[in-house]
Design a protein around this motif. Structure first.
Motif, mmCIF file in Angstrom:
data_model
loop_
_atom_site.group_PDB
_atom_site.id
_atom_site.type_symbol
_atom_site.label_atom_id
_atom_site.label_comp_id
_atom_site.label_asym_id
_atom_site.label_seq_id
_atom_site.Cartn_x
_atom_site.Cartn_y
_atom_site.Cartn_z
ATOM 1 N N GLN A 4 0.624 4.937 6.922
ATOM 2 C CA GLN A 4 -0.009 4.073 5.926
ATOM 3 C C GLN A 4 -0.372 2.760 6.596
ATOM 4 N N ILE A 5 -1.650 2.376 6.485
ATOM 5 C CA ILE A 5 -2.141 1.143 7.099
ATOM 6 C C ILE A 5 -2.096 -0.005 6.099
ATOM 7 N N GLY A 6 -2.356 0.306 4.816
ATOM 8 C CA GLY A 6 -2.365 -0.746 3.814
ATOM 9 C C GLY A 6 -2.809 -0.195 2.479
ATOM 10 N N ASP A 23 -0.579 -3.370 6.169
ATOM 11 C CA ASP A 23 0.817 -3.225 6.580
ATOM 12 C C ASP A 23 0.903 -3.033 8.089
ATOM 13 N N LYS A 24 -0.201 -2.514 8.659
ATOM 14 C CA LYS A 24 -0.269 -2.234 10.094
ATOM 15 C C LYS A 24 -1.625 -2.732 10.601
ATOM 16 N N LYS A 57 -10.677 -6.919 14.330
ATOM 17 C CA LYS A 57 -9.394 -6.313 13.971
ATOM 18 C C LYS A 57 -8.645 -7.192 12.981
ATOM 19 N N GLY A 58 -7.762 -6.536 12.232
ATOM 20 C CA GLY A 58 -6.915 -7.242 11.273
ATOM 21 C C GLY A 58 -5.458 -6.969 11.600
ATOM 22 N N LYS A 59 -4.609 -7.945 11.280
ATOM 23 C CA LYS A 59 -3.185 -7.842 11.575
ATOM 24 C C LYS A 59 -2.395 -7.620 10.284
ATOM 25 N N PRO A 60 -1.155 -7.096 10.415
ATOM 26 C CA PRO A 60 -0.325 -6.902 9.220
ATOM 27 C C PRO A 60 -0.218 -8.188 8.396
ATOM 28 N N LYS A 61 -0.176 -8.024 7.086
ATOM 29 C CA LYS A 61 -0.090 -9.082 6.078
ATOM 30 C C LYS A 61 -1.437 -9.745 5.785
#
Length: 81
Positions: A4-6, A23-24, A57-61
């Protein structure tokens, strides 16, 4: 099961964009599977924005806006495909 990525926290129907709370990490070019109940589809991430600026790219949160191929409801889960 896929990672699960988000999850989708908002969907802009006029522009076909889903806001995904991560989330990832997620990056442009990644293949994802979006699932909501019985509905699911896979696609490649072709464009992503953070604070209305293009990012690769995107980071967790973080909450990133991702162009999606189909109507996507809030609460849709995003997995790596």
């Amino acid at each position: 099961m896929n990672d699960q990525i988000g999850s989708v926290v908002h969907y802009y129907d006029k522009i076909g964009v889903a806001v995904v709370k991560l989330d990832k990490p997620l990056k442009v070019g990644d293949k994802v599977k979006l699932t909501h109940g019985e509905d699911s589809f896979e696609q490649e991430v072709t464009s992503m924005q953070l604070d209305h600026k293009p990012v690769s790219k995107g980071k967790p949160k973080e909450e990133v806006a991702v162009k999606v191929d189909k109507v996507t409801k809030e609460g849709t889960t995003v997995y790596s495909a």
